[in-house]
Scaffold this motif. Structure first.
Motif, short mmCIF file in Angstrom:
data_model
loop_
_atom_site.label_atom_id
_atom_site.label_comp_id
_atom_site.label_asym_id
_atom_site.label_seq_id
_atom_site.Cartn_x
_atom_site.Cartn_y
_atom_site.Cartn_z
N GLY A 5 0.84 -1.20 0.00
CA GLY A 5 0.00 0.00 0.00
C GLY A 5 0.87 1.24 0.00
N ARG A 6 0.30 2.36 0.44
CA ARG A 6 1.05 3.62 0.48
C ARG A 6 2.33 3.45 1.27
N CYS A 7 2.23 2.93 2.50
CA CYS A 7 3.47 2.62 3.23
C CYS A 7 3.39 1.28 3.91
N SER A 118 -9.39 -2.41 -5.79
CA SER A 118 -8.36 -3.20 -5.09
C SER A 118 -8.65 -3.35 -3.60
N HIS A 119 -9.67 -2.66 -3.11
CA HIS A 119 -10.05 -2.81 -1.71
C HIS A 119 -11.24 -3.76 -1.52
N LEU A 120 -11.67 -4.40 -2.61
CA LEU A 120 -12.73 -5.42 -2.51
C LEU A 120 -12.13 -6.74 -2.93
N ILE A 130 -11.62 -4.33 2.41
CA ILE A 130 -10.40 -4.21 3.22
C ILE A 130 -9.93 -2.75 3.29
N ASP A 131 -8.90 -2.51 4.03
CA ASP A 131 -8.21 -1.23 4.20
C ASP A 131 -9.10 -0.14 4.82
N PHE A 132 -9.17 -0.17 6.13
CA PHE A 132 -9.94 0.84 6.86
C PHE A 132 -9.03 1.95 7.38
MG LIG Z 1 -5.11 0.57 0.33
#
Ligand SMILES: [Mg+2]
Ligand SMILES: Nc1ncnc2c1ncn2[C@@H]1O[C@H](COP(=O)(O)OP(=O)(O)O)[C@@H](O)[C@H]1O
Length: 220
Positions: A5-7, A118-120, A130-132
């Motif tokens: 992800g971002r980091c 990409s979060h499903l 995902i990704d909260f």
């Molecule tokens: Mg993400």
């Protein structure tokens, strides 16, 4: 490693009884998103349909750095990005599952604020969100992904709400059919094109999706 992800870094592992689990880590020195995710998964979304269960959170050393880590029980085999819909009924089913998940998290007071394909993820024939990391109560967010940002998401500082999540979900499903009208366009023009891409505008092109999303996006 199954994602990045971002980091964050995301891994698949097996627990002590050989069940597949997902481990996500973020550097301790910059871990505001994973900390937010831990709080939301633990306090607001525990046992919520379509949301991974938080099994563990803590700190770990990896590559000489300290990381904040979470372990969850969902390891998606593919995401909505990889999905190709040949069948109208499959499309309807997946869209309805995604809407049910959003309605369930909204009922618990959580706006996701970064809905995108990409979060499903698909796991054991069901869909999970995902990704909260950016999630929270209705309010602004700096973390929106422009391609799927809701119309309100284009205005820094404005509050994102339930409808913003549904709008990003609508754009996510439109993207499965190919390029979005605003791909490769600057942000100002992208906004104009999004304003012209409501379900009622695209009824002819995508009748199945437009009928599903119309009641969620047209009412003010
Ligand atoms: Mg993400
Ligand atoms: N439970 C999971 N199952 C499958 N893939 C996952 C899972 N969690 C994360 N990923 C993959 O890793 C990527 C990054 O994870 P994400 O939670 O979005 O991190 P970030 O908060 O850094 O954006 C996701 O876009 C997805 O491709």
């Amino acid at each position: 490693m199954i994602g990045k992800g971002r980091c964050s870094l995301v891994f698949e592992a097996k627990n002590e009884v050989s069940k597949r689990v997902c481990i996500k880590i973020e550097p301790c020195e910059d871990c505001s998103q994973i900390t937010n995710e831990i709080n939301i998964l633990r306090n607001q979304l525990f046992d919520c349909i379509g949301v991974p269960k938080l099994l563990f959170d803590g700190e770990t050393e990896y590559l000489g750095t300290m990381w904040r880590a979470i372990v969850t029980d969902v390891v998606g085999d593919k995401t909505l990005e990889d999905f190709s819909f040949g069948d109208r009924l499959v499309l309807e089913d997946v869209a309805n599952q995604a809407i049910d998940i959003l309605e369930a998290i909204h009922k618990r007071g959580v706006i996701h604020k970064d809905i995108k394909p990409s979060h499903l993820v698909f796991f054991q024939n069901s869909l999970y969100l995902i990704d909260f990391g950016a999630a929270g109560p209705p309010g602004p967010s700096d973390l929106v992904t422009w391609r799927f940002a809701s119309i309100l998401g284009h205005f820094k500082g404005l509050d994102l709400d339930e409808k913003s999540d549904f709008e990003s979900l609508w754009f996510s499903f439109l993207s499965l059919h190919g390029k979005l009208p605003w791909d490769g366009v600057d942000q100002g023009n992208a906004l104009t094109l999004k304003l012209r891409s409501k379900p009622c505008d695209l009824q002819q092109q995508y009748p199945t999706l437009a009928n599903i999303f119309y009641p969620l996006l047209e009412a003010d």
